[in-house]
Motif scaffolding. Sequence first.
Motif: not given
Length: 72
Positions: A30-43, A53-62
């Motif tokens: 999904m693009g979540i690797t060591k060193g990448v910046e992530v932003t929590v957008r919503k819960v 938000s990771v690598r320029g796209y939105e992603l939903s995670l459990r």
Amino acid sequence: MTLKEVKIGSKAIVKKLNGEGAIKRRIMDMGITKGVEVTVRKVAPLGDPLEISVRGYELSLRKQDADMIEVQ
């Protein structure tokens, strides 16, 4: 600290991925690797899932998956 504990609107850098085998591979795919910046957008209203938000796209995670991602 894990990704599940990051406040809405905050940014974090991935330090480590916990987990084994297929689960870890799926998170990495999904693009979540060591060193990448992530932003929590919503819960979601009941707290699960999180939208990040990771690598320029939105992603939903459990929450269960977000708890396996250590951040700083």
